[in-house]
Design an enzyme around this catalytic site. Structure first.
Site, PDB file in Angstrom:
ATOM      1  N   ALA A  84       0.788  -1.251   0.063  1.00  0.00           N
ATOM      2  CA  ALA A  84       0.054  -0.114  -0.219  1.00  0.00           C
ATOM      3  C   ALA A  84       1.021   1.075   0.025  1.00  0.00           C
ATOM      4  O   ALA A  84       1.761   1.356   0.634  1.00  0.00           O
ATOM      5  CB  ALA A  84      -0.731  -0.171   1.172  1.00  0.00           C
ATOM      6  N   SER A 128      11.655   0.984  -3.556  1.00  0.00           N
ATOM      7  CA  SER A 128      11.385   1.543  -5.092  1.00  0.00           C
ATOM      8  C   SER A 128      12.793   2.245  -5.455  1.00  0.00           C
ATOM      9  O   SER A 128      13.680   2.900  -4.884  1.00  0.00           O
ATOM     10  CB  SER A 128      10.424   2.885  -5.096  1.00  0.00           C
ATOM     11  OG  SER A 128      10.343   3.508  -6.584  1.00  0.00           O
ATOM     12  N   GLU A 130      12.935   4.656  -7.225  1.00  0.00           N
ATOM     13  CA  GLU A 130      13.056   6.082  -7.254  1.00  0.00           C
ATOM     14  C   GLU A 130      13.678   6.598  -5.765  1.00  0.00           C
ATOM     15  O   GLU A 130      14.061   7.898  -5.853  1.00  0.00           O
ATOM     16  CB  GLU A 130      11.266   6.511  -7.016  1.00  0.00           C
ATOM     17  CG  GLU A 130      10.921   8.054  -6.833  1.00  0.00           C
ATOM     18  CD  GLU A 130      11.059   8.696  -8.031  1.00  0.00           C
ATOM     19  OE1 GLU A 130      10.811   8.117  -9.168  1.00  0.00           O
ATOM     20  OE2 GLU A 130      11.008  10.006  -8.048  1.00  0.00           O
ATOM     21  N   TYR A 154       7.657  11.294  -2.827  1.00  0.00           N
ATOM     22  CA  TYR A 154       7.216   9.903  -2.927  1.00  0.00           C
ATOM     23  C   TYR A 154       8.715   9.245  -2.594  1.00  0.00           C
ATOM     24  O   TYR A 154       8.593   8.287  -1.763  1.00  0.00           O
ATOM     25  CB  TYR A 154       6.826   9.428  -4.314  1.00  0.00           C
ATOM     26  CG  TYR A 154       6.762   7.906  -4.467  1.00  0.00           C
ATOM     27  CD1 TYR A 154       5.758   7.149  -3.737  1.00  0.00           C
ATOM     28  CD2 TYR A 154       7.599   7.409  -5.178  1.00  0.00           C
ATOM     29  CE1 TYR A 154       5.707   5.927  -4.220  1.00  0.00           C
ATOM     30  CE2 TYR A 154       7.802   6.215  -5.528  1.00  0.00           C
ATOM     31  CZ  TYR A 154       6.731   5.262  -4.862  1.00  0.00           C
ATOM     32  OH  TYR A 154       6.853   3.814  -4.973  1.00  0.00           O
TER      33      TYR A 154
HETATM   34  P1  NAP Z   1      -0.854   0.969  -6.853  1.00  0.00           P
HETATM   35  O1  NAP Z   1      -1.653   0.321  -8.010  1.00  0.00           O
HETATM   36  O2  NAP Z   1      -0.767   2.484  -6.745  1.00  0.00           O
HETATM   37  O3  NAP Z   1      -1.644   0.266  -5.657  1.00  0.00           O
HETATM   38  C1  NAP Z   1      -1.304   0.988  -4.282  1.00  0.00           C
HETATM   39  C2  NAP Z   1      -2.400   0.372  -3.369  1.00  0.00           C
HETATM   40  O4  NAP Z   1      -2.407   1.085  -2.242  1.00  0.00           O
HETATM   41  C3  NAP Z   1      -3.979   0.398  -3.678  1.00  0.00           C
HETATM   42  O5  NAP Z   1      -4.552  -0.644  -3.408  1.00  0.00           O
HETATM   43  C4  NAP Z   1      -4.520   1.474  -2.755  1.00  0.00           C
HETATM   44  O6  NAP Z   1      -5.761   1.370  -2.574  1.00  0.00           O
HETATM   45  C5  NAP Z   1      -3.630   1.398  -1.525  1.00  0.00           C
HETATM   46  N1  NAP Z   1      -3.590   2.216  -0.615  1.00  0.00           N
HETATM   47  C6  NAP Z   1      -3.248   3.440  -0.848  1.00  0.00           C
HETATM   48  N2  NAP Z   1      -3.290   4.469   0.265  1.00  0.00           N
HETATM   49  C7  NAP Z   1      -3.590   3.538   1.350  1.00  0.00           C
HETATM   50  C8  NAP Z   1      -4.002   3.497   2.627  1.00  0.00           C
HETATM   51  N3  NAP Z   1      -3.785   4.825   3.453  1.00  0.00           N
HETATM   52  N4  NAP Z   1      -4.063   2.468   3.297  1.00  0.00           N
HETATM   53  C9  NAP Z   1      -4.416   1.019   2.891  1.00  0.00           C
HETATM   54  N5  NAP Z   1      -4.243   0.939   1.438  1.00  0.00           N
HETATM   55  C10 NAP Z   1      -3.663   1.994   0.828  1.00  0.00           C
HETATM   56  O7  NAP Z   1       0.471   0.588  -7.000  1.00  0.00           O
HETATM   57  P2  NAP Z   1       1.623  -0.699  -7.196  1.00  0.00           P
HETATM   58  O8  NAP Z   1       1.971  -0.119  -8.877  1.00  0.00           O
HETATM   59  O9  NAP Z   1       0.504  -1.984  -7.144  1.00  0.00           O
HETATM   60  O10 NAP Z   1       2.645  -0.663  -6.606  1.00  0.00           O
HETATM   61  C11 NAP Z   1       2.564  -1.486  -5.116  1.00  0.00           C
HETATM   62  C12 NAP Z   1       3.677  -0.921  -4.206  1.00  0.00           C
HETATM   63  O11 NAP Z   1       5.018  -1.166  -4.941  1.00  0.00           O
HETATM   64  C13 NAP Z   1       3.337   0.492  -3.950  1.00  0.00           C
HETATM   65  O12 NAP Z   1       3.906   0.836  -2.477  1.00  0.00           O
HETATM   66  C14 NAP Z   1       4.454   1.359  -4.665  1.00  0.00           C
HETATM   67  O13 NAP Z   1       5.001   2.361  -4.415  1.00  0.00           O
HETATM   68  C15 NAP Z   1       5.578   0.404  -5.003  1.00  0.00           C
HETATM   69  N6  NAP Z   1       6.313   0.352  -6.188  1.00  0.00           N
HETATM   70  C16 NAP Z   1       5.610   0.452  -7.302  1.00  0.00           C
HETATM   71  C17 NAP Z   1       6.544   0.196  -8.488  1.00  0.00           C
HETATM   72  C18 NAP Z   1       5.960   0.191  -9.854  1.00  0.00           C
HETATM   73  O14 NAP Z   1       6.744   0.367 -10.800  1.00  0.00           O
HETATM   74  N7  NAP Z   1       4.714  -0.138 -10.036  1.00  0.00           N
HETATM   75  C19 NAP Z   1       8.063   0.131  -8.548  1.00  0.00           C
HETATM   76  C20 NAP Z   1       8.566   0.208  -7.138  1.00  0.00           C
HETATM   77  C21 NAP Z   1       7.800   0.222  -5.983  1.00  0.00           C
HETATM   78  P3  NAP Z   1      -6.799   2.269  -3.481  1.00  0.00           P
HETATM   79  O15 NAP Z   1      -6.508   1.707  -4.835  1.00  0.00           O
HETATM   80  O16 NAP Z   1      -8.236   2.047  -2.842  1.00  0.00           O
HETATM   81  O17 NAP Z   1      -6.509   3.855  -3.069  1.00  0.00           O
HETATM   82  N1  GDD Z   2       2.917   9.487 -15.489  1.00  0.00           N
HETATM   83  C1  GDD Z   2       3.247  10.247 -16.699  1.00  0.00           C
HETATM   84  N2  GDD Z   2       2.469  11.002 -17.260  1.00  0.00           N
HETATM   85  N3  GDD Z   2       4.567  10.250 -16.558  1.00  0.00           N
HETATM   86  C2  GDD Z   2       5.303  11.145 -17.844  1.00  0.00           C
HETATM   87  C3  GDD Z   2       4.208  11.822 -18.859  1.00  0.00           C
HETATM   88  C4  GDD Z   2       2.721  11.624 -18.205  1.00  0.00           C
HETATM   89  O1  GDD Z   2       2.072  12.225 -19.004  1.00  0.00           O
HETATM   90  N4  GDD Z   2       5.079  12.165 -19.767  1.00  0.00           N
HETATM   91  C5  GDD Z   2       6.186  11.941 -19.340  1.00  0.00           C
HETATM   92  N5  GDD Z   2       6.200  11.324 -18.360  1.00  0.00           N
HETATM   93  C6  GDD Z   2       7.501  10.836 -17.697  1.00  0.00           C
HETATM   94  C7  GDD Z   2       7.821  11.092 -16.140  1.00  0.00           C
HETATM   95  O2  GDD Z   2       8.234  12.221 -16.013  1.00  0.00           O
HETATM   96  C8  GDD Z   2       8.891   9.945 -15.950  1.00  0.00           C
HETATM   97  O3  GDD Z   2      10.071  10.446 -16.113  1.00  0.00           O
HETATM   98  C9  GDD Z   2       8.359   8.886 -16.559  1.00  0.00           C
HETATM   99  O4  GDD Z   2       7.487   9.307 -17.695  1.00  0.00           O
HETATM  100  C10 GDD Z   2       7.669   7.542 -15.851  1.00  0.00           C
HETATM  101  O5  GDD Z   2       6.634   8.091 -14.979  1.00  0.00           O
HETATM  102  P1  GDD Z   2       5.447   7.321 -14.450  1.00  0.00           P
HETATM  103  O6  GDD Z   2       5.063   6.360 -15.258  1.00  0.00           O
HETATM  104  O7  GDD Z   2       4.693   8.119 -13.710  1.00  0.00           O
HETATM  105  O8  GDD Z   2       6.650   6.243 -13.483  1.00  0.00           O
HETATM  106  P2  GDD Z   2       7.394   7.012 -12.342  1.00  0.00           P
HETATM  107  O9  GDD Z   2       8.878   6.613 -12.828  1.00  0.00           O
HETATM  108  O10 GDD Z   2       7.497   8.263 -12.054  1.00  0.00           O
HETATM  109  O11 GDD Z   2       7.164   6.117 -10.812  1.00  0.00           O
HETATM  110  C11 GDD Z   2       6.813   4.867 -11.157  1.00  0.00           C
HETATM  111  O12 GDD Z   2       8.071   3.861 -10.877  1.00  0.00           O
HETATM  112  C12 GDD Z   2       8.521   4.091  -9.655  1.00  0.00           C
HETATM  113  C13 GDD Z   2       9.804   3.107  -9.428  1.00  0.00           C
HETATM  114  O13 GDD Z   2      10.955   3.611 -10.156  1.00  0.00           O
HETATM  115  C14 GDD Z   2       5.730   4.635  -9.983  1.00  0.00           C
HETATM  116  O14 GDD Z   2       5.185   3.114 -10.067  1.00  0.00           O
HETATM  117  C15 GDD Z   2       6.503   4.450  -8.698  1.00  0.00           C
HETATM  118  O15 GDD Z   2       5.295   4.049  -7.588  1.00  0.00           O
HETATM  119  C16 GDD Z   2       7.505   3.745  -8.428  1.00  0.00           C
HETATM  120  O16 GDD Z   2       8.244   3.756  -7.278  1.00  0.00           O
END
Ligand code: NAP
Ligand code: GDD
Length: 326
Positions: A84, A128, A130, A154
């Protein structure tokens, strides 16, 4: 004996794939949902297995320690996956305090609840890439030893969570592991992240439902993998005989522009006719380049991804073509 897992963020992208994987493996899976005014929309990613008797959902919130205590008491999990978060980087600039509370302090609430109720449970923390910010090792990669220098609220909150997990592991002997995951995507990705935004809008343009796509910084590069591959890594991390921290990545990086060109070309569309940029979508500070070295994960845990960038993007585009053709 079958294991029990608790997933925070079960209705998010990763939570939904992880729940499916664990149920397939014979786990009883508990998930927490935070209250939402439109309950129907909240579980769309898990509705296909919502009636499975091994899936149990409870209302709780990372900001509400008492609710976490209550759920841990009834679920008695062997494994806890803390997924979460307020996970959108640009929105974290709009809501920095909320993001820090959920994505940072929320983890500490969970750890305190674990320490009180189930100190023998194994905990996975969703850390992450990030967190690295713009630090890159000399060979062009980020890895477990790369210094962390986050460039977003974040990222700062995730560094707090990463550090408090290591602190609780060392101080109290809890089994807590960080998975430092690079970007991972899928058709279940929120459509305000760049891969799914591009896939969705390009499919709409192809079907004549739209004719423009507006983006922010298209020069940034990311190491994009598939969420289905990455939830297997989460599970492997908690099966290891000791708590540790692991990077998970593909080691291949592409620019946002390359992503746009790939998707538009796959649909025989000319991006120059449809794509523009807008200042409002740029971030106050940008993480420019990500490319991960996951040798540690591959060597110790034997993890290998199945998807390529291309097969993943093809799947996402096809998802939206099917969705809008119904
Ligand atoms: P996501 O789709 O945004 O899912 C986030 C989840 O957290 C949702 O189920 C959301 O519920 C829940 N949540 C938000 N606030 C909460 C709270 N206060 N209490 C309980 N639940 C809450 O993210 P994801 O892409 O699956 O990523 C999963 C985790 O991995 C996150 O921690 C993210 O930061 C981390 N991460 C993601 C990536 C990536 O590229 N996807 C990479 C590195 C790390 P609702 O939908 O109901 O708001
Ligand atoms: N979202 C978004 N929307 N990003 C854009 C756009 C747009 O219209 N145009 C360009 N970008 C660029 C962002 O500036 C960033 O450099 C890149 O696309 C990726 O953006 P996101 O897809 O929003 O992902 P993120 O890299 O910022 O973050 C995701 O990855 C992290 C791990 O590195 C998220 O999933 C984070 O939760 C996660 O930790």
């Amino acid at each position: 004996m079958n294991k029990t897992a608790l997933i925070t963020g079960i209705n998010g992208q990763d939570g939904s794939y992880l729940a499916e994987l664990l149920i397939e493996k014979g786990y009883t899976v508990w998930g927490i949902l935070k209250r939402n005014s439109v309950a129907e929309n909240q579980t769309y990613r898990i509705d296909q297995f919502r009636n499975n008797p091994n899936l149990k959902l409870e209302y709780a919130d990372l900001l509400d320690l008492a609710s976490l205590v209550r759920v841990l008491q009834i679920a008695k999990p062997n494994e806890i996956y803390n997924l979460a978060a307020q996970s959108h980087v640009r929105i974290s600039f709009d809501q920095p305090i909320y993001t820090s509370q959920v994505t940072g302090i929320g983890t500490l609430n969970l750890l305190e609840a674990v320490r009180l109720i189930c100190p023998n449970a194994r905990v996975y923390q969703a850390s992450s890439s990030e967190m690295f910010g713009n630090n890159i090792d000399e060979d062009g990669y980020q890895r477990e030893t790369t210094p962390m220098n986050p460039v977003s609220p974040y990222g700062c909150a995730k560094v707090f969570s990463y550090n408090i997990c290591r602190n609780y592991r060392n101080s109290y002997g809890l089994f807590i592991s960080n998975g430092i995951l690079f970007n991972h995507e899928s058709p279940r990705r929120g459509s305000n992240f760049v891969t799914n935004k591009v896939a969705k809008e390009a499919a709409k343009i192809k079907l004549g439902l739209s004719d423009k796509l507006v983006l922010g910084n298209t020069e940034a590069t990311r190491d994009w993998g598939h969420a289905k591959d990455y939830v297997k890594a989460m599970w492997l991390i908690l099966q290891h005989d000791q708590a540790d921290d692991f990077v998970c990545a593909t080691g291949i990086s592409h620019s946002v522009q390359y992503l746009v060109d790939y998707v538009f070309q796959s649909l025989n569309l000319d991006p120059q006719k449809h794509v523009s940029t807008a200042e409002r979508l740029f971030r106050p500070e940008e993480l420019k380049n990500l490319k991960g070295d996951c040798s540690k994960m591959k060597n110790i845990l034997g993890w290998e991804p199945v998807y390529t960038f291309e097969s993943m993007m093809d799947e996402m585009v096809q998802h939206w073509l099917d969705f809008y053709s119904k």
